[in-house]
Design an enzyme around this catalytic site. Structure first.
Site, PDB file in Angstrom:
ATOM      1  N   ASP A  40      -3.937  -6.830  -2.547  1.00  0.00           N
ATOM      2  CA  ASP A  40      -3.315  -8.151  -2.478  1.00  0.00           C
ATOM      3  C   ASP A  40      -4.195  -9.203  -3.173  1.00  0.00           C
ATOM      4  O   ASP A  40      -3.698 -10.117  -3.829  1.00  0.00           O
ATOM      5  CB  ASP A  40      -3.087  -8.548  -1.006  1.00  0.00           C
ATOM      6  CG  ASP A  40      -2.252  -7.516  -0.271  1.00  0.00           C
ATOM      7  OD1 ASP A  40      -1.280  -7.025  -0.872  1.00  0.00           O
ATOM      8  OD2 ASP A  40      -2.580  -7.181   0.879  1.00  0.00           O
ATOM      9  N   HIS A  43      -1.185  -6.553   5.572  1.00  0.00           N
ATOM     10  CA  HIS A  43      -0.775  -5.980   4.286  1.00  0.00           C
ATOM     11  C   HIS A  43       0.694  -5.579   4.324  1.00  0.00           C
ATOM     12  O   HIS A  43       1.032  -4.403   4.267  1.00  0.00           O
ATOM     13  CB  HIS A  43      -1.659  -4.782   3.910  1.00  0.00           C
ATOM     14  CG  HIS A  43      -1.245  -4.131   2.632  1.00  0.00           C
ATOM     15  ND1 HIS A  43      -1.324  -4.765   1.411  1.00  0.00           N
ATOM     16  CD2 HIS A  43      -0.710  -2.903   2.383  1.00  0.00           C
ATOM     17  CE1 HIS A  43      -0.857  -3.963   0.471  1.00  0.00           C
ATOM     18  NE2 HIS A  43      -0.467  -2.818   1.029  1.00  0.00           N
TER      19      HIS A  43
HETATM   20  P1  NAD Z   1       0.904  10.596  -2.592  1.00  0.00           P
HETATM   21  O1  NAD Z   1       2.079  11.230  -1.940  1.00  0.00           O
HETATM   22  O2  NAD Z   1       0.824  10.613  -4.074  1.00  0.00           O
HETATM   23  O3  NAD Z   1      -0.444  11.239  -2.028  1.00  0.00           O
HETATM   24  C1  NAD Z   1      -0.690  11.441  -0.682  1.00  0.00           C
HETATM   25  C2  NAD Z   1      -1.543  12.678  -0.546  1.00  0.00           C
HETATM   26  O4  NAD Z   1      -1.853  12.834   0.837  1.00  0.00           O
HETATM   27  C3  NAD Z   1      -0.844  13.969  -0.999  1.00  0.00           C
HETATM   28  O5  NAD Z   1      -1.644  14.661  -1.924  1.00  0.00           O
HETATM   29  C4  NAD Z   1      -0.673  14.763   0.284  1.00  0.00           C
HETATM   30  O6  NAD Z   1      -0.753  16.161   0.098  1.00  0.00           O
HETATM   31  C5  NAD Z   1      -1.841  14.227   1.097  1.00  0.00           C
HETATM   32  N1  NAD Z   1      -1.734  14.443   2.534  1.00  0.00           N
HETATM   33  C6  NAD Z   1      -0.647  14.402   3.337  1.00  0.00           C
HETATM   34  N2  NAD Z   1      -0.985  14.670   4.606  1.00  0.00           N
HETATM   35  C7  NAD Z   1      -2.324  14.868   4.614  1.00  0.00           C
HETATM   36  C8  NAD Z   1      -3.268  15.201   5.622  1.00  0.00           C
HETATM   37  N3  NAD Z   1      -2.916  15.364   6.897  1.00  0.00           N
HETATM   38  N4  NAD Z   1      -4.555  15.336   5.258  1.00  0.00           N
HETATM   39  C9  NAD Z   1      -4.931  15.180   3.968  1.00  0.00           C
HETATM   40  N5  NAD Z   1      -4.087  14.889   2.976  1.00  0.00           N
HETATM   41  C10 NAD Z   1      -2.802  14.728   3.294  1.00  0.00           C
HETATM   42  O7  NAD Z   1       0.838   9.071  -2.063  1.00  0.00           O
HETATM   43  P2  NAD Z   1      -0.010   7.855  -2.690  1.00  0.00           P
HETATM   44  O8  NAD Z   1       0.819   7.148  -3.680  1.00  0.00           O
HETATM   45  O9  NAD Z   1      -1.348   8.331  -3.078  1.00  0.00           O
HETATM   46  O10 NAD Z   1      -0.105   6.887  -1.396  1.00  0.00           O
HETATM   47  C11 NAD Z   1      -0.799   7.278  -0.258  1.00  0.00           C
HETATM   48  C12 NAD Z   1      -0.681   6.234   0.839  1.00  0.00           C
HETATM   49  O11 NAD Z   1      -1.306   5.008   0.441  1.00  0.00           O
HETATM   50  C13 NAD Z   1       0.766   5.848   1.188  1.00  0.00           C
HETATM   51  O12 NAD Z   1       0.898   5.733   2.584  1.00  0.00           O
HETATM   52  C14 NAD Z   1       0.942   4.489   0.529  1.00  0.00           C
HETATM   53  O13 NAD Z   1       1.923   3.709   1.155  1.00  0.00           O
HETATM   54  C15 NAD Z   1      -0.434   3.906   0.709  1.00  0.00           C
HETATM   55  N6  NAD Z   1      -0.780   2.783  -0.182  1.00  0.00           N
HETATM   56  C16 NAD Z   1      -1.530   1.779   0.355  1.00  0.00           C
HETATM   57  C17 NAD Z   1      -1.899   0.717  -0.434  1.00  0.00           C
HETATM   58  C18 NAD Z   1      -2.738  -0.395   0.135  1.00  0.00           C
HETATM   59  O14 NAD Z   1      -2.810  -1.461  -0.481  1.00  0.00           O
HETATM   60  N7  NAD Z   1      -3.412  -0.212   1.249  1.00  0.00           N
HETATM   61  C19 NAD Z   1      -1.514   0.660  -1.779  1.00  0.00           C
HETATM   62  C20 NAD Z   1      -0.738   1.696  -2.287  1.00  0.00           C
HETATM   63  C21 NAD Z   1      -0.370   2.767  -1.474  1.00  0.00           C
HETATM   64  C1  LMR Z   2       1.396  -1.845  -2.232  1.00  0.00           C
HETATM   65  O1  LMR Z   2       1.223  -2.982  -1.810  1.00  0.00           O
HETATM   66  O2  LMR Z   2       1.639  -1.604  -3.429  1.00  0.00           O
HETATM   67  C2  LMR Z   2       1.296  -0.686  -1.284  1.00  0.00           C
HETATM   68  O3  LMR Z   2       1.187  -1.130   0.035  1.00  0.00           O
HETATM   69  C3  LMR Z   2       2.368   0.344  -1.462  1.00  0.00           C
HETATM   70  C4  LMR Z   2       3.728  -0.137  -1.045  1.00  0.00           C
HETATM   71  O4  LMR Z   2       4.396   0.598  -0.302  1.00  0.00           O
HETATM   72  O5  LMR Z   2       4.154  -1.211  -1.468  1.00  0.00           O
END
Ligand code: NAD
Ligand code: LMR
Length: 374
Positions: free
Chosen positions: A182, A215
């Site tokens: 953010d 967030h």
């Molecule tokens: P993705 O699906 O590409 O990757 C997630 C990974 O987690 C996969 O490889 C999956 O196999 C693994 N996984 C699932 N369960 C697991 C477990 N128990 N132990 C270990 N690994 C496990 O998803 P992504 O795009 O990398 O996003 C991941 C998370 O981050 C989502 O929840 C998304 O919403 C969040 N996110 C947060 C922010 C933020 O600003 N905080 C920003 C973007 C995404």
């Molecule tokens: C973001 O802000 O991009 C992440 O929290 C992923 C989402 O679900 O928007």
């Protein structure tokens, strides 16, 4: 046995565990860490001579592939691959920093809260493993998985409630929700609008914009009034910017059209955070000044800045809040509550109450999940 592509991992190494390392964020974040952390190591005058990345994912083939690929990069950072087959303990043992991008991402039409059921299960299980394998009096845990607003309370309350070894460990001061994306967005969008509307010449520097709260949507409070770049934005421009930061995640989810959410920008934001903690633990800096989503429950024990009386009422309800912090190797040591006094009227009287009322519901959801878990 964990699949280790760097055979000898020295004793005097700083270990970073990445849980969910084969995913969109996990892969790109691991790449940045593998490619860049050596420079932090060069600045260090501590005895640590080595940084090790321990990559864990439930998808064994994928994490083995990512690890083998990264291991060919010509930097002196070692990597190892872990999956449930070899045991998560091999990944977590002796880790100083645990970064968690494990879990499912959004698809168009979903809110972050829709991810709660699946991801809360994942986060609580990973929390159990962290409590069993890591030194709770030292480890830092950075939670990226969504919904951050609820999952940080899940992580903290699970460890405190179900793992007696957490008592007096201070772990709640070292579990942080990552809201840096953010802040990255607020900076990018403010610079863009300033240049587009001729308010600032094209400059290479980026504005600093504090962003506090949570967030998701209106829990995100970008404080454009406190930016070093600000000034002549009109009301419409300001409203546009606030909305764009609050719903920036939706832009990416929509553009990816079913193929997930932000990964590259998140990896960039995550790298900035992890690199700060690496510098702290290597002794390159004594403290971190950064904004993370943390428990304020303990806040009465922190030295507090003026303004505490405005945010402290939140604490009565087991508050979690993203706020500028000072962090030492022991964890959060100072909360900059004074940020409330520096807010303008609209930020304090309109945005803050909406944020707090939504955040409380998100926090309660996380706490109830752990309370009902046997
Ligand atoms: P993705 O699906 O590409 O990757 C997630 C990974 O987690 C996969 O490889 C999956 O196999 C693994 N996984 C699932 N369960 C697991 C477990 N128990 N132990 C270990 N690994 C496990 O998803 P992504 O795009 O990398 O996003 C991941 C998370 O981050 C989502 O929840 C998304 O919403 C969040 N996110 C947060 C922010 C933020 O600003 N905080 C920003 C973007 C995404
Ligand atoms: C973001 O802000 O991009 C992440 O929290 C992923 C989402 O679900 O928007």
């Amino acid at each position: 046995m964990p699949h280790s592509v760097t055979p000898s991992i020295e004793q005097d190494s700083l270990k970073i565990a990445i849980l969910g390392a084969a995913g969109g964020i996990g892969q790109s974040l691991s790449l940045l860490l593998k490619a860049q952390l050596q420079y932090r190591l060069k600045e260090s005058n501590r005895t640590v001579t080595h940084i090790h990345l321990a990559l864990y994912d439930v998808n064994q083939e994928a994490v083995n592939g990512v690890t083998a690929d990264l291991s060919h990069i010509d930097t002196p950072i070692s990597v190892s691959s872990h999956s449930p087959a070899g045991g998560i303990e091999n990944c977590l043992n002796n880790a100083s920093i645990v970064v968690i991008p494990a879990g499912v991402p959004r698809k168009p039409g979903m809110t972050r809260d829709d991810l709660f059921n699946v991801n809360a299960g994942i986060i609580s299980q990973l929390g159990d493993s962290i409590a069993e394998c890591c030194d709770l009096s030292k480890v830092f845990v950075l939670v990226i998985s969504n919904p951050v607003n609820s999952l940080v309370p899940v992580m903290v309350s699970n460890i405190l409630k179900n793992h007696p070894q957490s008592r007096n460990s201070g772990i709640e001061r070292r579990i942080m929700g990552v809201t840096k994306l953010d802040i990255v967005r607020a900076s990018t969008f403010l610079r863009e609008i300033n240049i587009e509307s001729g308010l600032t010449p094209r400059v290479n520097s980026m504005p600093d914009v504090p962003v506090i709260g949570g967030h998701s949507g209106e829990t995100i409070i970008p404080l454009f009034s406190q930016s070093n770049f600000l000034s002549r934005l009109n009301t419409d421009q300001l409203k546009y910017l606030i909305h764009r930061v609050q719903y920036g995640g939706d832009e990416v989810v929509k553009a990816k059209n079913g193929k997930g959410s932000a990964t590259l920008s998140m990896a960039h934001a995550g790298y900035k955070c992890v690199a700060q903690f690496v510098s702290l633990l290597l002794g390159n800096i004594d403290q971190i000044h950064g904004t993370y989503y943390v428990s304020l429950k303990d806040a009465n024990n922190f030295p507090v800045a003026p303004g505490a009386d405005q945010l402290l009422p939140l604490v009565d309800d087991a508050a979690y809040f993203a706020v500028p912090l000072t962090i030492t190797t022991k964890g959060v040591s100072y909360v900059d509550y004074d940020i409330v006094n520096r807010m303008n009227e609209m930020e304090r009287n309109e945005m803050l109450p909406i944020c707090v009322s939504q955040l409380k519901k998100n926090i309660e959801k996380g706490l109830e999940f752990i309370a009902s878990r046997s």
